[in-house]
Design a protein around this motif. Structure first.
Motif, PDB file in Angstrom:
ATOM      1  N   VAL A 141       0.703  -0.715  -0.005  1.00  0.00           N
ATOM      2  CA  VAL A 141       0.208  -0.082  -0.174  1.00  0.00           C
ATOM      3  C   VAL A 141       0.462   1.290  -0.081  1.00  0.00           C
ATOM      4  N   ALA A 142       1.841   1.292   1.199  1.00  0.00           N
ATOM      5  CA  ALA A 142       2.476   2.649   0.455  1.00  0.00           C
ATOM      6  C   ALA A 142       3.493   2.490  -0.500  1.00  0.00           C
ATOM      7  N   ARG A 143       4.420   1.966  -1.423  1.00  0.00           N
ATOM      8  CA  ARG A 143       4.280   1.428  -2.240  1.00  0.00           C
ATOM      9  C   ARG A 143       3.699   1.955  -3.516  1.00  0.00           C
ATOM     10  N   GLU A 144       2.551   1.690  -3.432  1.00  0.00           N
ATOM     11  CA  GLU A 144       1.827   1.998  -4.580  1.00  0.00           C
ATOM     12  C   GLU A 144       1.517   3.364  -4.480  1.00  0.00           C
ATOM     13  N   ALA A 145       1.137   4.120  -3.211  1.00  0.00           N
ATOM     14  CA  ALA A 145       0.529   4.915  -3.000  1.00  0.00           C
ATOM     15  C   ALA A 145       1.616   5.877  -3.621  1.00  0.00           C
ATOM     16  N   ALA A 146       2.512   6.159  -3.037  1.00  0.00           N
ATOM     17  CA  ALA A 146       3.936   7.008  -3.064  1.00  0.00           C
ATOM     18  C   ALA A 146       4.234   6.886  -5.320  1.00  0.00           C
ATOM     19  N   HIS A 147       3.726   5.306  -5.453  1.00  0.00           N
ATOM     20  CA  HIS A 147       3.998   5.305  -7.249  1.00  0.00           C
ATOM     21  C   HIS A 147       2.826   6.190  -7.624  1.00  0.00           C
ATOM     22  N   LEU A 148       1.500   6.802  -6.964  1.00  0.00           N
ATOM     23  CA  LEU A 148       0.117   6.771  -7.233  1.00  0.00           C
ATOM     24  C   LEU A 148       0.982   8.505  -7.920  1.00  0.00           C
ATOM     25  N   VAL A 149       1.127   9.042  -6.247  1.00  0.00           N
ATOM     26  CA  VAL A 149       1.475  10.347  -6.507  1.00  0.00           C
ATOM     27  C   VAL A 149       2.788  10.848  -7.669  1.00  0.00           C
ATOM     28  N   GLU A 150       3.783  10.419  -7.730  1.00  0.00           N
ATOM     29  CA  GLU A 150       4.289  10.515  -8.132  1.00  0.00           C
ATOM     30  C   GLU A 150       4.398  10.002  -9.859  1.00  0.00           C
ATOM     31  N   ILE A 151       2.875   9.827  -9.696  1.00  0.00           N
ATOM     32  CA  ILE A 151       2.045   9.967 -11.642  1.00  0.00           C
ATOM     33  C   ILE A 151       1.512  11.274 -11.618  1.00  0.00           C
ATOM     34  N   GLU A 152       0.562  10.778  -9.848  1.00  0.00           N
ATOM     35  CA  GLU A 152      -0.173  12.200 -10.925  1.00  0.00           C
ATOM     36  C   GLU A 152       0.415  13.788 -10.376  1.00  0.00           C
ATOM     37  N   ALA A 153       1.291  14.033  -9.987  1.00  0.00           N
ATOM     38  CA  ALA A 153       2.623  15.165 -10.065  1.00  0.00           C
ATOM     39  C   ALA A 153       3.427  15.093 -11.645  1.00  0.00           C
ATOM     40  N   GLY A 154       3.643  14.439 -12.096  1.00  0.00           N
ATOM     41  CA  GLY A 154       3.678  14.301 -13.675  1.00  0.00           C
ATOM     42  C   GLY A 154       2.805  14.649 -14.849  1.00  0.00           C
ATOM     43  N   LEU A 155       1.674  13.448 -13.839  1.00  0.00           N
ATOM     44  CA  LEU A 155      -0.309  14.187 -14.706  1.00  0.00           C
ATOM     45  C   LEU A 155      -0.450  15.955 -14.657  1.00  0.00           C
ATOM     46  N   ASP A 156       0.287  15.800 -14.050  1.00  0.00           N
ATOM     47  CA  ASP A 156       0.118  17.941 -13.281  1.00  0.00           C
ATOM     48  C   ASP A 156       0.805  18.573 -13.493  1.00  0.00           C
ATOM     49  N   GLU A 157       2.120  17.968 -14.058  1.00  0.00           N
ATOM     50  CA  GLU A 157       3.654  18.782 -15.093  1.00  0.00           C
ATOM     51  C   GLU A 157       3.397  18.738 -16.701  1.00  0.00           C
ATOM     52  N   ALA A 158       1.920  17.839 -16.627  1.00  0.00           N
ATOM     53  CA  ALA A 158       2.343  17.642 -18.948  1.00  0.00           C
ATOM     54  C   ALA A 158       0.485  18.170 -18.848  1.00  0.00           C
ATOM     55  N   ARG A 159      -0.363  18.161 -18.010  1.00  0.00           N
ATOM     56  CA  ARG A 159      -1.256  19.667 -17.981  1.00  0.00           C
ATOM     57  C   ARG A 159      -1.330  20.889 -18.513  1.00  0.00           C
ATOM     58  N   HIS A 160      -0.291  21.264 -17.460  1.00  0.00           N
ATOM     59  CA  HIS A 160       0.173  22.836 -17.400  1.00  0.00           C
ATOM     60  C   HIS A 160       1.348  22.747 -18.446  1.00  0.00           C
ATOM     61  N   GLY A 161       2.167  22.033 -19.182  1.00  0.00           N
ATOM     62  CA  GLY A 161       2.854  22.562 -20.160  1.00  0.00           C
ATOM     63  C   GLY A 161       3.833  22.236 -19.605  1.00  0.00           C
ATOM     64  N   PHE A 183       6.609  20.254 -19.876  1.00  0.00           N
ATOM     65  CA  PHE A 183       7.567  19.330 -20.558  1.00  0.00           C
ATOM     66  C   PHE A 183       9.059  19.782 -20.943  1.00  0.00           C
ATOM     67  N   ALA A 184      10.105  18.487 -21.120  1.00  0.00           N
ATOM     68  CA  ALA A 184      11.552  18.639 -21.370  1.00  0.00           C
ATOM     69  C   ALA A 184      11.757  19.549 -22.935  1.00  0.00           C
ATOM     70  N   THR A 185      12.294  20.266 -22.541  1.00  0.00           N
ATOM     71  CA  THR A 185      13.432  20.624 -24.023  1.00  0.00           C
ATOM     72  C   THR A 185      13.451  19.842 -25.344  1.00  0.00           C
ATOM     73  N   THR A 186      13.506  19.979 -26.215  1.00  0.00           N
ATOM     74  CA  THR A 186      14.427  19.172 -27.304  1.00  0.00           C
ATOM     75  C   THR A 186      15.889  19.397 -26.578  1.00  0.00           C
ATOM     76  N   ASP A 187      16.383  20.232 -26.003  1.00  0.00           N
ATOM     77  CA  ASP A 187      17.835  20.501 -25.620  1.00  0.00           C
ATOM     78  C   ASP A 187      17.899  19.053 -24.535  1.00  0.00           C
ATOM     79  N   ASP A 188      16.829  19.182 -23.616  1.00  0.00           N
ATOM     80  CA  ASP A 188      16.780  17.731 -22.732  1.00  0.00           C
ATOM     81  C   ASP A 188      17.119  16.935 -22.705  1.00  0.00           C
ATOM     82  N   VAL A 189      16.082  16.662 -23.966  1.00  0.00           N
ATOM     83  CA  VAL A 189      15.665  15.529 -24.411  1.00  0.00           C
ATOM     84  C   VAL A 189      17.477  14.730 -25.043  1.00  0.00           C
ATOM     85  N   ALA A 190      17.552  15.628 -25.552  1.00  0.00           N
ATOM     86  CA  ALA A 190      19.007  15.452 -26.667  1.00  0.00           C
ATOM     87  C   ALA A 190      20.698  15.155 -25.259  1.00  0.00           C
TER      88      ALA A 190
END
Length: 80
Positions: free
Chosen positions: A39-59, A61-68
């Motif tokens: 339960v602790a591991r899955e809850a922490a995993h879901l927090v990270e997923i939700e944070a990533g989704l929030d970042e994506a919703r706010h646009g 994203f990594a720049t082309t230079d970051d990816v390179a």
């Protein structure tokens, strides 16, 4: 503390009992620890997923230079 019934395959029950015996703990204790850890591991995993989704919703994203930069870093490691 609450109690509930969990149905497990026989092989999992046997492994649980063997582990409990090696740890000198009850089956219930080992199962409760396993569930608590899951339960602790899955809850922490879901927090990270939700944070990533929030970042994506706010646009955010990594720049082309970051990816390179990341690709160069791991490409260089893979070639060594």
């Amino acid at each position: 503390m609450s109690a509930f019934t969990v149905r497990l395959p026989e092989d999992v029950t046997a492994k649980l009992d063997a582990l409990a015996a090696k740890l000198d703990r009850s089956r219930s204790y080992v199962a409760a620890q396993a569930i608590s850890d899951f339960v602790a591991r899955e809850a922490a995993h879901l927090v990270e997923i939700e944070a990533g989704l929030d970042e994506a919703r706010h646009g955010d994203f990594a720049t082309t230079d970051d990816v390179a930069t990341v690709l160069e870093k791991y490409g260089a490691l893979a070639s060594k």
